[in-house]
Design an enzyme around this catalytic site. Structure first.
Site, PDB file in Angstrom:
ATOM      1  N   PRO A 170       4.226  -1.670  -4.965  1.00 52.61           N
ATOM      2  CG  PRO A 170       4.498  -3.082  -6.815  1.00 52.61           C
ATOM      3  CD  PRO A 170       3.526  -2.696  -5.732  1.00 52.61           C
ATOM      4  CB  CYS A 171       5.661   3.372  -5.468  1.00 52.79           C
ATOM      5  SG  CYS A 171       6.472   3.456  -3.871  1.00 52.79           S
ATOM      6  CG  HIS A 172      10.261  -0.757  -5.318  1.00 51.99           C
ATOM      7  ND1 HIS A 172       9.191  -1.179  -4.543  1.00 51.99           N
ATOM      8  CD2 HIS A 172      10.797  -1.869  -5.868  1.00 51.99           C
ATOM      9  CE1 HIS A 172       9.105  -2.497  -4.626  1.00 51.99           C
ATOM     10  NE2 HIS A 172      10.066  -2.944  -5.418  1.00 51.99           N
TER      11      HIS A 172
END
Length: 158
Positions: free
Chosen positions: A120-122
């Site tokens: 989950p780089c977001h």
């Protein structure tokens, strides 16, 4: 390497992997042909991604096999620890990795994340909560963070 394409609210997701795990999930803007027969190696990932977009899944359990440097993998492993619905700043992520001065390297590794949504780089934002640095586009980052909010804002209009 097997490939599957599924429609999502943010575009077409391209999922790649094999018996060793999922190597890549990316979003593409162009239309592509959807095939009804999905390779057995990708079925679980496809099912879980679809459940995520339906609001029925908060974590993923299929096997991941991303390709990257040792440092990138270290950053991606730390990203996997960010809980659903939460965010962290690039600086805090650098601190968790043991070097607050490595913020640019951490941001670069974050940007090279090959497995969209699952790693989950977001969930990484600027120090003041601002929407910065998202390879899939800031509009997608905002959508994903809103999708993951635990308290959804109720509409005033039916």
């Amino acid at each position: 390497m097997k490939t599957a394409f599924i429609k999502t609210p943010l575009g077409t997701a391209k999922i790649e992997g094999d018996l060793h795990g999922i190597t890549s999930i990316s979003v593409i803007d162009r239309e592509t042909e959807m095939k009804s027969n999905i390779s057995p190696e990708l079925e679980e990932a496809v099912r879980q991604i679809e459940e995520y977009f339906l609001g029925k899944r908060k974590e993923f359990t299929f096997k991941l096999n991303p390709t990257g440097t040792e440092f990138q993998k270290k950053v991606w492993d730390e990203l996997l620890k960010i809980p659903f619905g939460k965010t962290i700043s690039y600086l805090d992520l650098s601190k968790k990795l043991g070097d607050p001065k490595a913020i640019r390297a951490v941001a670069a590794a974050n940007g090279k994340n090959p497995i969209w949504i699952v790693i989950p780089c977001h969930r990484v934002v600027g120090s003041k909560g601002e929407m910065v640095g998202y390879a899939g586009g800031i509009h997608r980052k905002k959508w994903l963070l809103n999708h993951e909010r635990t308290e959804k804002q109720q509409s005033l209009f039916p």
